[in-house]
Design a protein around this motif. Structure first.
Motif, PDB file in Angstrom:
ATOM      1  N   LYS A 183       1.083  -0.928   0.015  1.00 35.11           N
ATOM      2  CA  LYS A 183       0.026   0.215  -0.131  1.00 35.11           C
ATOM      3  C   LYS A 183       0.907   1.228   0.007  1.00 35.11           C
ATOM      4  CE  LYS A 183      -4.145   1.858   2.163  1.00 35.11           C
ATOM      5  NZ  LYS A 183      -3.650   3.209   2.097  1.00 35.11           N
ATOM      6  N   ALA A 184       0.684   2.099  -0.977  1.00 36.44           N
ATOM      7  CA  ALA A 184       1.230   3.442  -1.021  1.00 36.44           C
ATOM      8  C   ALA A 184       0.241   4.466  -0.602  1.00 36.44           C
ATOM      9  CB  ALA A 184       1.634   3.498  -2.474  1.00 36.44           C
ATOM     10  N   LYS A 185       0.750   5.864  -0.558  1.00 40.19           N
ATOM     11  CA  LYS A 185      -0.226   6.901  -0.058  1.00 40.19           C
ATOM     12  C   LYS A 185      -1.323   6.813  -0.812  1.00 40.19           C
ATOM     13  CE  LYS A 185       2.911  10.502   1.564  1.00 40.19           C
ATOM     14  NZ  LYS A 185       3.412  11.919   1.461  1.00 40.19           N
ATOM     15  N   ASP A 186      -1.295   6.649  -2.085  1.00 43.23           N
ATOM     16  CA  ASP A 186      -2.548   6.827  -3.205  1.00 43.23           C
ATOM     17  C   ASP A 186      -2.831   5.529  -3.896  1.00 43.23           C
ATOM     18  OD1 ASP A 186      -0.355   6.911  -4.522  1.00 43.23           O
ATOM     19  OD2 ASP A 186      -0.744   8.543  -5.846  1.00 43.23           O
TER      20      ASP A 186
ATOM     21  N   GLN B 221       4.122   3.228   2.322  1.00 39.68           N
ATOM     22  CA  GLN B 221       3.326   4.362   2.871  1.00 39.68           C
ATOM     23  C   GLN B 221       3.770   5.566   2.809  1.00 39.68           C
ATOM     24  OE1 GLN B 221       1.784   2.536   6.598  1.00 39.68           O
ATOM     25  NE2 GLN B 221       1.179   0.451   5.523  1.00 39.68           N
ATOM     26  N   SER B 222       4.934   6.022   2.919  1.00 38.94           N
ATOM     27  CA  SER B 222       5.461   7.110   2.828  1.00 38.94           C
ATOM     28  C   SER B 222       5.384   7.944   1.562  1.00 38.94           C
ATOM     29  CB  SER B 222       6.779   7.429   3.504  1.00 38.94           C
ATOM     30  OG  SER B 222       7.858   6.618   2.922  1.00 38.94           O
ATOM     31  N   LYS B 223       5.333   6.991   0.470  1.00 42.94           N
ATOM     32  CA  LYS B 223       5.551   7.446  -0.858  1.00 42.94           C
ATOM     33  C   LYS B 223       4.176   7.310  -1.713  1.00 42.94           C
ATOM     34  CE  LYS B 223       9.892   7.356  -0.124  1.00 42.94           C
ATOM     35  NZ  LYS B 223      10.690   8.696  -0.049  1.00 42.94           N
ATOM     36  N   THR B 224       4.151   8.101  -2.755  1.00 45.91           N
ATOM     37  CA  THR B 224       3.063   8.047  -3.637  1.00 45.91           C
ATOM     38  C   THR B 224       3.406   6.843  -4.869  1.00 45.91           C
ATOM     39  OG1 THR B 224       3.853   9.882  -5.386  1.00 45.91           O
ATOM     40  CG2 THR B 224       2.497  10.435  -3.474  1.00 45.91           C
TER      41      THR B 224
END
Length: 389
Positions: A231-234, A287-290
């Protein structure tokens, strides 16, 4: 431009997907595919369209660039037409329950006496030989996936599978089998019978069933931290880190070069064993990146990755569009713009193409009877009056 299969004629008795998907591929590369259908209603998929017209674009996808003729093969006159057509054909394709064509006197053993070079591809649920009770059973994609253990692998116990992989795989392998047989015919002049079982194929493709005999099941129920989606930011993105070099590059990419010297993670199996330690580290970084940031970082690090795209958005994939895959030149009344995949493999000298929508029921009956079977219009008229065509 002459197409690679422009000299091949196929009599296609198959219905739905497990046969027609294959003849679709052959038609894209120039084969003269004659779709032989029951009179009045047509093949089973056409009957389905009467109840569910929203599937019309799918029917066109599977049956484009074919010809359609109607024929009642239960009548002696219809069987005689098949015999005439076989004399000038290379391949017969059907996906009936075994024994149907033999019952009408137009099975392989009968047809090869007329044309020893005929290639007869019979697709069935369980094959032509084995336990008679199983040979006679009908099947569909769902049944093949159930019987082969595929539904169990995906834990699909209360829903149908999202993709018709049994139908499509079987039809695609039918293409391979037919081309192998055609090459043998070119060498020897002999045709042959192809017995293609959906169960056999899906058992073969179900590598998980094979692997669990010697690899603990737990390894496949718990994915490796570096071969899975995150899971990423978006959204979600998949990564595949398999080699030692990729692991080193991955550690540098997520700014954790210290992990390269950690003996707990120096081999893929160890990374799986210690996933409870590694998973939080990797998850925090993703999770800290798009998605766009991750894609660029992984591209620069030579790490295979790809965002999980929504099924509604895949037609806008930039690479698919650049290669001309989503095409919209066929118009369907009441549907607006419908994307359909163009020919998915690119040949330098003999490219395939999609030129015509699926034929109307019986659209080419008269043409085929005159040009291939050699009948006169008076004879065709008499056959129509007798409800043979």
């Amino acid at each position: 431009m002459k197409k690679a299969l422009g000299n091949i004629r196929i009599l296609d008795f198959s219905q739905y997907i497990s046969g027609p998907w294959g003849s679709m591929i052959l038609a894209e590369f120039g084969a003269d595919v004659i779709k032989i259908e029951p009179i009045k209603t047509g093949e089973s998929f056409r009957i389905r369209l009467m109840e569910d017209p929203e599937l019309e674009p799918l029917f066109h996808l599977i049956n484009h660039d074919k010809k359609s003729m109607t024929l009642n093969i239960a009548k002696p006159e219809g069987q005689e037409i098949v015999r005439k057509l076989v004399l000038k054909s290379d391949v017969v394709l059907e996906n009936f329950v075994p024994g149907i064509m033999d019952k009408f006197g137009i099975g392989y053993n009968a047809l090869k006496k007329l044309n020893p070079g005929i290639i007869y591809c019979a697709v069935s649920g369980y094959g032509q030989t084995g336990i008679e009770e199983w040979v006679k059973k009908p099947s569909f994609d769902l049944i093949a996936q159930a019987q082969s253990g595929v539904l169990d692998i995906y834990n699909l116990y209360e829903q149908h599978p999202p993709l018709a992989i049994a139908d499509i795989s079987t039809a695609s392998y039918a293409v391979i089998c037919i081309l192998i047989a055609l090459n043998y015919k070119n060498m020897t002049g002999k045709g042959q019978f192809i017995d293609l079982s959906m169960l056999d194929l899906m058992y073969t493709l179900n590598l998980r069933t094979n692997i669990i005999q010697y690899v603990p099941k737990e390894r496949y129920e718990n994915p490796r931290p570096t071969y899975r989606t995150w899971k990423a930011k978006d959204g979600y993105i998949a990564i595949a880190v398999s080699t030692h070099r990729q692991w080193n590059n991955f550690c540098k990419a997520i700014e954790r070069e210290d992990l390269t010297d950690d003996s707990r993670f120096d081999f893929p199996y160890k990374r799986w064993q210690n996933r409870d330690i590694l998973n939080p580290i990797v998850a925090e970084w993703f999770q800290s990146k798009t998605l766009s940031e991750i894609e660029q970082i992984m591209f620069d690090a030579h790490i295979p990755c790809g965002r999980v795209r929504k099924k509604e958005e895949i037609h806008e994939h930039p690479q698919l569009k650049a290669r001309g895959m989503p095409m919209t030149r066929f118009k369907f009344e009441g549907f607006g713009r419908i994307y359909m995949p163009d020919v998915f493999v690119k040949f330098s000298e003999t490219p395939g193409s999609i030129e015509r929508m699926a034929p109307k029921l019986g659209e080419h009956t008269d043409e085929i009877l005159q040009e291939v079977a050699g009948l006169k219009m008076a004879e065709i008229k008499a056959l129509r009056e007798k409800e043979v065509i």
